[in-house]
Design a protein around this motif. Structure first.
Motif, short mmCIF file in Angstrom:
data_model
loop_
_atom_site.label_atom_id
_atom_site.label_comp_id
_atom_site.label_asym_id
_atom_site.label_seq_id
_atom_site.Cartn_x
_atom_site.Cartn_y
_atom_site.Cartn_z
N GLY A 78 0.74 -1.34 0.16
CA GLY A 78 -0.12 -0.06 -0.14
C GLY A 78 0.74 1.33 0.00
N GLU A 79 2.32 1.08 0.20
CA GLU A 79 2.89 2.35 0.03
C GLU A 79 3.28 2.76 -1.45
N HIS A 80 3.82 3.98 -1.40
CA HIS A 80 4.39 4.57 -2.78
C HIS A 80 5.39 5.74 -2.25
N PHE A 81 6.15 6.03 -3.43
CA PHE A 81 7.22 6.97 -3.33
C PHE A 81 7.80 7.41 -4.78
N SER A 82 8.32 8.57 -4.84
CA SER A 82 9.07 8.82 -6.20
C SER A 82 10.34 9.14 -6.20
N ILE A 83 11.17 8.95 -7.18
CA ILE A 83 12.71 9.34 -7.16
C ILE A 83 12.61 9.92 -8.60
N TRP A 84 13.88 10.59 -8.49
CA TRP A 84 14.08 11.51 -9.56
C TRP A 84 15.41 11.35 -10.38
N LEU A 85 15.51 10.81 -11.65
CA LEU A 85 16.95 10.49 -12.20
C LEU A 85 17.18 11.14 -13.32
N LYS A 86 18.69 11.14 -13.57
CA LYS A 86 19.01 11.75 -14.60
C LYS A 86 18.63 10.58 -16.01
N PRO A 87 18.56 11.06 -17.16
CA PRO A 87 18.64 9.98 -18.25
C PRO A 87 19.76 8.79 -17.97
N GLY A 88 19.24 7.75 -18.56
CA GLY A 88 20.12 6.71 -18.34
C GLY A 88 19.84 5.24 -18.19
N SER A 89 20.24 4.35 -18.04
CA SER A 89 19.61 2.88 -17.69
C SER A 89 19.86 2.55 -16.33
N TYR A 90 18.84 2.01 -15.53
CA TYR A 90 18.95 1.69 -14.24
C TYR A 90 18.21 0.33 -14.19
N ASP A 91 19.03 -0.51 -13.18
CA ASP A 91 18.51 -1.77 -12.71
C ASP A 91 17.85 -1.61 -11.63
N PHE A 92 16.52 -2.04 -11.36
CA PHE A 92 15.52 -2.11 -10.06
C PHE A 92 15.51 -3.48 -9.44
N SER A 93 15.41 -3.58 -8.41
CA SER A 93 15.20 -5.23 -8.01
C SER A 93 14.52 -4.95 -6.48
N VAL A 94 13.68 -6.04 -6.20
CA VAL A 94 13.15 -6.23 -5.17
C VAL A 94 13.31 -7.45 -4.40
#
Length: 139
Positions: A78-94
């Protein structure tokens, strides 16, 4: 039989000692569980990436959300949040956070996001009987 009952009582007592999870009224992740706070600051030239974790019975466990193998935040259902990134490729994992009251889990779910200048992205994190899922919202 008595040993088994004593073991069960010990497990129940230890589970009761776990600290309650802090939540916010807005559903935002509390700042104490965001580890790279600089990424939550909106600045010119950066693109927004919004994460939302599904609620419900299968989404109650605490997860670590990582960017390029560095833990960004811990998120619960039920949670949420935002981040701000420069253009590029990013890997996200959980992956699940290992605590006294969570089962161990060897795997994790990953996705790669190619961030474009001025774009906005929504990423959904969910769990079901097959495991964790992280991907673009709406899919």
């Amino acid at each position: 039989m008595i040993k088994a009952l004593a073991a069960c009582a010990t497990v129940i007592a230890l589970a009761g000692c776990a600290a309650p999870v802090e939540r916010t009224a807005s559903g935002e992740i509390p700042p104490a569980r965001v580890y790279i706070k600089s990424m939550t600051q909106q600045e010119s030239g950066l693109s927004q990436v919004e994460f939302t974790r599904d609620g419900g019975m299968l989404n109650n466990g605490m997860l670590e959300l990582a960017i390029n193998d560095v833990v960004l935040a811990q998120i619960i259902g039920g949670e949420h949040f935002s981040i701000w990134l420069k253009p590029g490729s990013y890997d996200f994992s959980v992956k699940p956070v290992h605590t006294l009251n969570s089962s161990s889990y060897a795997g994790q779910n990953k996705m790669t996001l190619d961030v474009k200048n001025g774009a906005s992205y929504k990423i959904r994190i969910a769990s079901d009987i097959r495991g964790l899922k992280i991907g673009p919202a709406g899919q």
